[in-house]
Design a protein around this motif. Sequence first.
Motif, short mmCIF file in Angstrom:
data_model
loop_
_atom_site.label_atom_id
_atom_site.label_comp_id
_atom_site.label_asym_id
_atom_site.label_seq_id
_atom_site.Cartn_x
_atom_site.Cartn_y
_atom_site.Cartn_z
N ASP A 165 0.09 -20.35 53.10
CA ASP A 165 -0.36 -21.57 52.39
C ASP A 165 -0.71 -21.23 50.95
O ASP A 165 -1.22 -20.15 50.65
CB ASP A 165 -1.58 -22.15 53.10
CG ASP A 165 -1.26 -22.65 54.50
OD1 ASP A 165 -0.07 -22.95 54.75
OD2 ASP A 165 -2.18 -22.69 55.34
N GLY A 166 -0.45 -22.16 50.05
CA GLY A 166 -0.76 -21.94 48.64
C GLY A 166 0.49 -21.71 47.83
O GLY A 166 1.61 -21.64 48.35
N ASP A 167 0.29 -21.58 46.53
CA ASP A 167 1.43 -21.43 45.63
C ASP A 167 1.65 -19.99 45.18
O ASP A 167 2.48 -19.73 44.30
CB ASP A 167 1.25 -22.33 44.40
CG ASP A 167 -0.08 -22.06 43.69
OD1 ASP A 167 -0.86 -21.20 44.20
OD2 ASP A 167 -0.33 -22.68 42.64
N LYS A 168 0.93 -19.05 45.76
CA LYS A 168 1.11 -17.65 45.38
C LYS A 168 2.26 -17.03 46.17
O LYS A 168 2.56 -17.47 47.29
CB LYS A 168 -0.19 -16.86 45.63
CG LYS A 168 -1.34 -17.29 44.73
CD LYS A 168 -2.57 -16.42 45.00
CE LYS A 168 -3.72 -16.83 44.09
NZ LYS A 168 -4.94 -16.00 44.31
N SER A 216 -5.07 -12.06 67.90
CA SER A 216 -4.04 -11.44 67.06
C SER A 216 -4.56 -11.30 65.63
O SER A 216 -5.62 -11.81 65.29
CB SER A 216 -2.76 -12.28 67.07
OG SER A 216 -2.98 -13.52 66.41
N PHE A 217 -3.75 -10.58 64.83
CA PHE A 217 -4.02 -10.45 63.39
C PHE A 217 -2.93 -11.17 62.61
O PHE A 217 -1.74 -11.03 62.91
CB PHE A 217 -4.03 -8.99 62.95
CG PHE A 217 -5.30 -8.23 63.24
CD1 PHE A 217 -6.51 -8.66 62.70
CD2 PHE A 217 -5.28 -7.10 64.03
CE1 PHE A 217 -7.68 -7.96 62.95
CE2 PHE A 217 -6.43 -6.39 64.27
CZ PHE A 217 -7.65 -6.82 63.75
N ASP A 218 -3.34 -11.95 61.60
CA ASP A 218 -2.42 -12.41 60.57
C ASP A 218 -2.53 -11.43 59.41
O ASP A 218 -3.62 -11.20 58.87
CB ASP A 218 -2.78 -13.82 60.09
CG ASP A 218 -2.34 -14.89 61.07
OD1 ASP A 218 -1.41 -14.63 61.85
OD2 ASP A 218 -2.95 -15.98 61.07
N ILE A 219 -1.40 -10.87 59.00
CA ILE A 219 -1.39 -9.87 57.93
C ILE A 219 -0.69 -10.48 56.72
O ILE A 219 0.50 -10.83 56.79
CB ILE A 219 -0.66 -8.59 58.39
CG1 ILE A 219 -1.35 -8.01 59.64
CG2 ILE A 219 -0.64 -7.56 57.27
CD1 ILE A 219 -0.64 -6.80 60.22
N TYR A 220 -1.41 -10.60 55.63
CA TYR A 220 -0.89 -11.24 54.42
C TYR A 220 -0.36 -10.18 53.46
O TYR A 220 -1.00 -9.16 53.21
CB TYR A 220 -1.99 -12.06 53.75
CG TYR A 220 -2.39 -13.28 54.55
CD1 TYR A 220 -1.82 -14.53 54.29
CD2 TYR A 220 -3.33 -13.17 55.58
CE1 TYR A 220 -2.18 -15.64 55.04
CE2 TYR A 220 -3.68 -14.29 56.33
CZ TYR A 220 -3.10 -15.51 56.06
OH TYR A 220 -3.46 -16.61 56.81
N SER A 221 0.82 -10.48 52.89
CA SER A 221 1.49 -9.50 52.03
C SER A 221 2.03 -10.17 50.77
O SER A 221 2.49 -11.33 50.79
CB SER A 221 2.66 -8.85 52.79
OG SER A 221 3.43 -8.05 51.93
N LYS A 222 1.97 -9.43 49.67
CA LYS A 222 2.66 -9.88 48.46
C LYS A 222 4.16 -9.85 48.71
O LYS A 222 4.66 -9.09 49.56
CB LYS A 222 2.33 -8.95 47.29
CG LYS A 222 0.86 -8.89 46.92
CD LYS A 222 0.61 -7.85 45.83
CE LYS A 222 -0.87 -7.70 45.54
NZ LYS A 222 -1.14 -6.64 44.52
#
Length: 318
Positions: A165-168, A216-222
């Motif tokens: 979610d978001g614009d990044k 569970s884990f949500d893993i956020y990545s660039k």
Amino acid sequence: MNQDKPEPAEINASADSSSSADNAKVTSAQTLSSLQSSKPHNSKLLIATSIFCAILAVAGIAFGIYGMFLKPASTCETNCTAIPDSANDNADTKGNDKQSSDSAISPVSVEQATTLLDEKYNFKNRQMVIFDGWHNYIKNFNQANKLLLTIYQIQDELGQAQPADGDKPVVVYNIGFEDFKAAYENLFGTEEQLDKKDYELNGVYLNMEYNSEDDSFDIYSKTGLGGYSTMSLLRKVVETIGTNDGFKAIVATVTLNEVASQSTDEFLGKSGDGQGNEYYNIIMPEGTVNEIRESLAVYEFNFIKEGDDYKLTTVTEL
């Protein structure tokens, strides 16, 4: 006019004295004769005794030299993790209690430790210095960096990334808690527990959020990252030392720019090898030499044995 005559007792005493003196002379003469006759025998005995003592002294010195320098090191045919009590009799244990757990013989050789770091932990002999990597982990081997290393080891198992979610430019992966925990403990053991909570990371992977709904884990990545670096981290395992619960690997590292650079003033022209091959004479600038020198470092990698496998628990700069 008459002179006094000596009494009989005085005459006898004088005679006895004279006799004693004569006897003493005879005894002295006999003793001297005996000594003179036995002198060669005693001299030989003295020489033999001296030679024997000298042999003993030389043998003692030789045994000491053998013990200090030439005695072969004991070998380890089994899992040598225990320490003989005598190994630490003279050790200085002030402020270094852990040192008493060290054993001279490691259950893992330098070659085996090199392979372990290479294959299990992806710490190669040469690694590009860009974004995440051992050039970051080794300086600060905290749990956040352990999590990053775990993610990179299992990134092929994370499945398809989903837009966050978001614009990044960020994507999100999902993995079950137990699956991630198994991978984490396979690398680092159970000493530092993995909790069901959110974790902040400092790398290409930004953070991990725990989902209690599905455990569970949500893993956020660039995303959208790329590039190349000419900087490399080189490493070499120089020694392994056994401990009561595993072993320590002593690892030397250096950072090197693999692209040769120089000014026109430093160029020395070409040289040949006599076989028709020509080479550029390149001098490494002093600034580059100093950078390499400043980057030299030595680390202690501590492994513990859990089950049939070794797990990396700490990395300490020496």
